[in-house]
Design a protein around this motif. Sequence first.
Motif, short mmCIF file in Angstrom:
data_model
loop_
_atom_site.label_atom_id
_atom_site.label_comp_id
_atom_site.label_asym_id
_atom_site.label_seq_id
_atom_site.Cartn_x
_atom_site.Cartn_y
_atom_site.Cartn_z
N GLU A 367 0.87 -1.18 0.00
CA GLU A 367 0.00 0.00 0.00
C GLU A 367 0.90 1.22 0.00
OE1 GLU A 367 -2.52 -0.28 3.39
OE2 GLU A 367 -3.48 -2.16 2.75
N SER A 368 0.49 2.25 -0.76
CA SER A 368 1.32 3.44 -0.84
C SER A 368 0.46 4.64 -1.23
CB SER A 368 2.44 3.25 -1.87
OG SER A 368 3.20 4.43 -2.03
N ASN A 369 0.92 5.82 -0.88
CA ASN A 369 0.22 7.05 -1.27
C ASN A 369 0.62 7.51 -2.67
OD1 ASN A 369 -1.19 7.33 1.17
ND2 ASN A 369 0.61 8.25 2.15
N GLY A 370 1.35 6.67 -3.37
CA GLY A 370 1.77 7.03 -4.71
C GLY A 370 3.07 7.80 -4.69
N THR A 371 3.36 8.45 -5.79
CA THR A 371 4.63 9.16 -5.93
C THR A 371 4.40 10.59 -6.38
OG1 THR A 371 4.84 8.46 -8.22
CG2 THR A 371 5.83 7.04 -6.56
N LYS A 372 5.27 11.45 -5.96
CA LYS A 372 5.30 12.84 -6.44
C LYS A 372 6.75 13.21 -6.68
CE LYS A 372 1.17 14.49 -3.99
NZ LYS A 372 0.67 15.44 -2.99
N ARG A 373 7.01 13.74 -7.85
CA ARG A 373 8.40 14.05 -8.19
C ARG A 373 9.01 15.10 -7.27
NH1 ARG A 373 10.25 12.15 -13.05
NH2 ARG A 373 8.72 11.16 -14.39
N GLU A 374 8.17 16.00 -6.78
CA GLU A 374 8.70 17.08 -5.94
C GLU A 374 8.86 16.66 -4.49
OE1 GLU A 374 4.20 17.52 -6.15
OE2 GLU A 374 5.88 17.08 -7.50
N SER A 375 8.46 15.42 -4.18
CA SER A 375 8.54 14.99 -2.78
C SER A 375 9.14 13.61 -2.69
CB SER A 375 7.14 14.99 -2.16
OG SER A 375 7.18 14.43 -0.87
N CYS A 376 9.85 13.35 -1.61
CA CYS A 376 10.44 12.03 -1.40
C CYS A 376 9.84 11.36 -0.17
CB CYS A 376 11.96 12.14 -1.22
SG CYS A 376 12.84 12.53 -2.74
N ALA A 377 8.71 11.79 0.27
CA ALA A 377 8.18 11.30 1.55
C ALA A 377 6.78 10.73 1.41
CB ALA A 377 8.20 12.43 2.57
N GLN A 378 6.53 10.03 0.33
CA GLN A 378 5.21 9.43 0.16
C GLN A 378 5.06 8.17 1.01
OE1 GLN A 378 2.87 11.18 -1.65
NE2 GLN A 378 4.60 12.57 -1.44
N GLY A 379 6.09 7.33 1.00
CA GLY A 379 6.09 6.14 1.84
C GLY A 379 5.39 4.95 1.21
N SER A 380 5.84 3.77 1.64
CA SER A 380 5.24 2.50 1.20
C SER A 380 5.06 1.61 2.41
CB SER A 380 6.13 1.80 0.17
OG SER A 380 6.32 2.61 -0.97
N GLU A 381 4.07 0.75 2.33
CA GLU A 381 3.75 -0.14 3.45
C GLU A 381 3.58 -1.55 2.90
OE1 GLU A 381 -0.17 -0.66 6.06
OE2 GLU A 381 0.88 1.22 6.48
N PHE A 382 4.50 -2.44 3.25
CA PHE A 382 4.41 -3.84 2.81
C PHE A 382 3.78 -4.66 3.93
CE2 PHE A 382 7.40 -2.21 -0.19
CZ PHE A 382 7.21 -2.97 -1.33
N ASN A 383 2.70 -5.35 3.57
CA ASN A 383 1.93 -6.12 4.54
C ASN A 383 2.04 -7.61 4.22
OD1 ASN A 383 0.15 -3.99 6.13
ND2 ASN A 383 0.23 -3.35 3.98
N ILE A 384 2.25 -8.39 5.25
CA ILE A 384 2.32 -9.85 5.11
C ILE A 384 1.31 -10.48 6.06
CG2 ILE A 384 3.75 -11.90 5.46
CD1 ILE A 384 6.18 -10.15 4.83
N GLN A 385 0.62 -11.47 5.56
CA GLN A 385 -0.30 -12.24 6.41
C GLN A 385 0.09 -13.71 6.35
OE1 GLN A 385 -4.55 -11.11 6.73
NE2 GLN A 385 -4.97 -13.15 5.98
N LEU A 386 0.36 -14.29 7.51
CA LEU A 386 0.73 -15.70 7.61
C LEU A 386 -0.27 -16.43 8.49
CD1 LEU A 386 4.58 -15.32 8.23
CD2 LEU A 386 3.50 -16.16 6.13
N PRO A 387 -0.65 -17.65 8.12
CA PRO A 387 -1.63 -18.38 8.93
C PRO A 387 -1.10 -18.67 10.33
CG PRO A 387 -0.65 -19.81 7.26
CD PRO A 387 -0.20 -18.42 6.94
N LEU A 388 -1.94 -18.46 11.32
CA LEU A 388 -1.54 -18.67 12.71
C LEU A 388 -1.24 -20.14 12.97
CD1 LEU A 388 -1.18 -17.11 15.36
CD2 LEU A 388 -3.55 -17.67 15.92
N ASP A 389 -2.09 -21.01 12.41
CA ASP A 389 -1.93 -22.46 12.59
C ASP A 389 -1.27 -23.02 11.33
OD1 ASP A 389 -2.03 -25.03 13.46
OD2 ASP A 389 -4.14 -25.33 12.95
#
Length: 563
Positions: A367-389
Amino acid sequence: MEYTHGDIQGVQEGIIVADTSGKVEYVNSKVCEMLLFSRDQLVEQPVTDIVYDRTFRQEWDHLVRALESGESVERPEIRLVCKNGAFVQVNMTCTLMKNPARGENWIVFYLIDISKEISTTKELERRNRELTRENSKLVKESTNFRRISELKTKFLGIASHELKTPLTSIKGYSELLIDNMSDELTPQVEKMLRRIKKAADKLHNVINDMLDVSRIEQNRLRLKPETVDLEKILRDAIQDLGHFIGKRNIGVEVDIESALPDYYGDEIRLHQVFTNLMSNAIKYSPDHTVVTCSIAVRDGAFHICIKDEGIGIDESEYDKIFTPFYEVSHAANHCSSHVKYMGGGTGLGLSIVKGIIQRHGGEIWVESNGTKRESCAQGSEFNIQLPLDSQIPWDDDETRMMHLNSIMNQPIISSGKYGVLPHDRDDSTESEAKKQKILIIDDDAETIEICRVLLEEQYTLLTCATGEIGLRMAFENNPDLILLNIYLPGLAGDLTCRILKSQGETKKIPVAFFSAATQDNEIEQAYASGGDDFIIKPFNNAELIDKVRGLLNPQGAFFKGES
């Protein structure tokens, strides 16, 4: 049968009434609609001029006799001529009816317009032909794709094997010079050697990544699951990247749910996942920013999140970034403080991460807020889901055996200077006859030379390049250990091992295989043939010495600290 005009005017089918000579007496409105003629233009015309069929005109008399004898005649797919010269296709049924006003027989033609049906059928046939052609094209392209994919996989295996072999020499000699001859090296030469070793290690990692991608694409990624602590694995990965984190002045915040349960998975592969995601977060973030890592249990699953304040990822690239050799297209725009910074890399990391997570029965998304050339602070979020059992099975007995052997052969203390084995070292001159003998069967001269430099001070070394000669030397010299390349000219290494293990005088001699392990079945093949251990090229010098020591003295390997 008798008829009236009212009987046929409201009929949905087209109807033409003609006398036995073929002259049209009446048509209903449906016929006028189909042929674009008025009723007056059709009446008194020969019906054979309306029906565009040569045999119909020639067989008119036969048609009349058949109808007068009580038959009903059907003519499918007959063409009628329209006013504009076009044709209408109909199914035609002919019957005989009596005109009560004149007391004579008339012929009634029932016409069902099938032009649209035929047009639809032809269109479907045309589309079917197109689909058939497209399907044939896709089958051909799919076959070519599979062939190319197989060639690519084969190339990766061959290339990796050919690269790993010289890497053994590069790593071996550089380690030997750094650890054994540092006193004789100038600071500049030692610095260059360390750079050589670092570059060799980096190339080794790239080769391993290529092999992992190949295994993932073939659904052959093997796991060695055990009960693990996800928090510990994450913190170990962060610690391994500590130098890079400090160099970039990036803060790392870790948020772990209390009383987090253990997970059943492959610790080495999960460490690879955390290291890759953390490394990306650092590479694509500006200096003095924060990377946040969290692990929690939600809805019966582990939820892992790695979040940065970096350049962001455009939504159009969400899926692409998980494909091999793909890199974020705008990476060149990334700025880190006042210094331009390009993330760089092979583009294999995220595809490997996805393969590992899916192999564990989980999923990963970004998930990410996308990109902007004038900014370097958009950020990205990598999510992982693993089965508990998690219920990940061991892949096979050979994999389990390899894992157990790696545990059993783990030394209690590491070797000292390469070429000197502490537990065997005697300050007095040791006669050659008392040395344990090691037979090395390998067609790679550089591997043999490195083994000679590392081992010949403590052991008597016998060397040859083929399995045939190796068998003769084994029977004649009765060595204490055999180091064997799985790929040999002539008699293959695994077959050589089978022969050795089948003979009474050599079956108890431990055999360790050398190989780059680029093919999925190499390790299983080695153990299935009776091998006792497996040394993956390029090996480091300490690993080789520890393996040799453990195989020659398996009990003593666990008590070296008690002397």
